[in-house]
Scaffold this active site. Structure first.
Site, PDB file in Angstrom:
ATOM      1  CE  LYS A 250      -4.048  -0.696   6.660  1.00  0.00           C
ATOM      2  NZ  LYS A 250      -4.033  -2.147   6.537  1.00  0.00           N
TER       3      LYS A 250
ATOM      4  NE  ARG B 215      -3.458  -0.541  -0.643  1.00  0.00           N
ATOM      5  CZ  ARG B 215      -4.149   0.331   0.100  1.00  0.00           C
ATOM      6  NH1 ARG B 215      -3.778   0.539   1.359  1.00  0.00           N
ATOM      7  NH2 ARG B 215      -5.168   0.980  -0.408  1.00  0.00           N
TER       8      ARG B 215
END
Length: 299
Positions: A226, A260
């Site tokens: 991210k 995830r």
């Protein structure tokens, strides 16, 4: 709850949450920010799913539309054409499949093809998505966000208290899902790292991930590659593996249940070492002492 561990039901299956579960990412899209469409067709995407399972994935998250705001929206019919063959192929082999979508029509088609979890990053903007889960028994991921899908909100002054906003939003959307007929044990919560958040706001939320866990439902942690990791390390998406593992370590200590990730093998190695050092797994006295590595000493 069973012995303090929340129960997660997904289309008739009860998923074990006594240990962290790895959710491997299968991008069925040509424009993902992370892999730039390196899986050009159904066969390659199914092969990737198989490889992730072999590496240790417990769940496969199949998505047919990039979250990137600089790419056009994908019509539901095209998204269905991308994800359904992949889901059907992997589900036929016994894999637990999640579909990453905010469109009820896509979710319904995916569930018919064998998906057992609907991963909705829109924050349940369309209650019809909850109705799909209520009718099918599929689990539902509710994500914190304050923008429409593909929208961007990077405003350092947006939240007076970003943690309170996240927990309040998730509590309210849970109530909407329950009113639509979704069972409480079907719900997972995602605090939405990078969704309508600056890197600093994402870090603030992750520091208080315990507040999300306190809502009583399993927490899905989607921190792999991210932007907040990039902001902290100065690295591009594919170079954020070490930063991702650091975020996973923190998340597990704060109560995350499902991770995830793109790099399942690295995450599985991390979990194996963590489990041993925590005393959750023991090494046998002779484990790892293979003759080729440790020959008998010379007389």
């Amino acid at each position: 709850m069973t012995g303090g561990t929340p129960v997660l039901r997904a289309a008739g299956r009860v998923l074990p949450l006594g240990r962290p579960l790895l959710m491997g990412i299968v991008n069925a899209t040509p424009d993902s920010f992370s892999d730039a469409g390196e899986l050009p067709g159904t066969a390659a995407r199914i092969a990737r799913g198989r490889a992730l399972l072999a590496a240790g994935a417990d769940i496969l998250d199949v998505g047919g539309e990039s979250a990137r705001g600089d790419r056009p929206a994908v019509p539901a019919e095209e998204e269905i054409a991308r994800v359904v063959p992949v889901i059907a192929g992997l589900a036929a082999e016994g894999a637990v499949i999640s579909v990453d979508t905010h469109k009820p029509a896509v979710a319904e088609a995916a569930v018919r093809a064998g998906a057992e979890i609907v991963n909705d990053v829109s924050g349940l903007r369309d209650v019809a998505l909850a109705e799909v889960c209520a009718a099918s028994g599929a689990a539902l991921v509710i994500t914190h966000t304050r923008v429409e899908p593909k929208g961007t909100l990077l405003d350092p002054g947006r939240y007076d208290d970003v943690v309170a906003d996240v927990t309040g939003f998730l509590r309210e959307r849970m109530a909407v899902a329950l009113a639509a007929g979704v069972g409480e044990e079907q719900i997972l919560l995602d605090p939405g790292p990078d969704f309508a958040k600056t890197p600093a706001q994402t870090v603030a939320v992750l520091r208080r991930l315990d507040a999300v866990a306190a809502l009583g439902r399993p927490v899905l942690l989607a921190v792999s590659r991210k932007d907040f990791v990039g902001a902290l390390t100065g690295r591009g998406p594919r170079e954020r593996g070490a930063g991702t593992l650091a975020a996973l370590a923190h998340g597990l200590d704060a109560g995350a249940h499902v991770l995830r990730v793109h790099d399942v093998a690295a995450a599985a190695d991390f979990l194996a070492v963590r489990a041993a050092l925590r005393g959750d797994r023991e090494l046998a006295p002779d484990e790892g002492l293979t003759p080729d590595r440790y020959p008998e000493p010379l007389a």
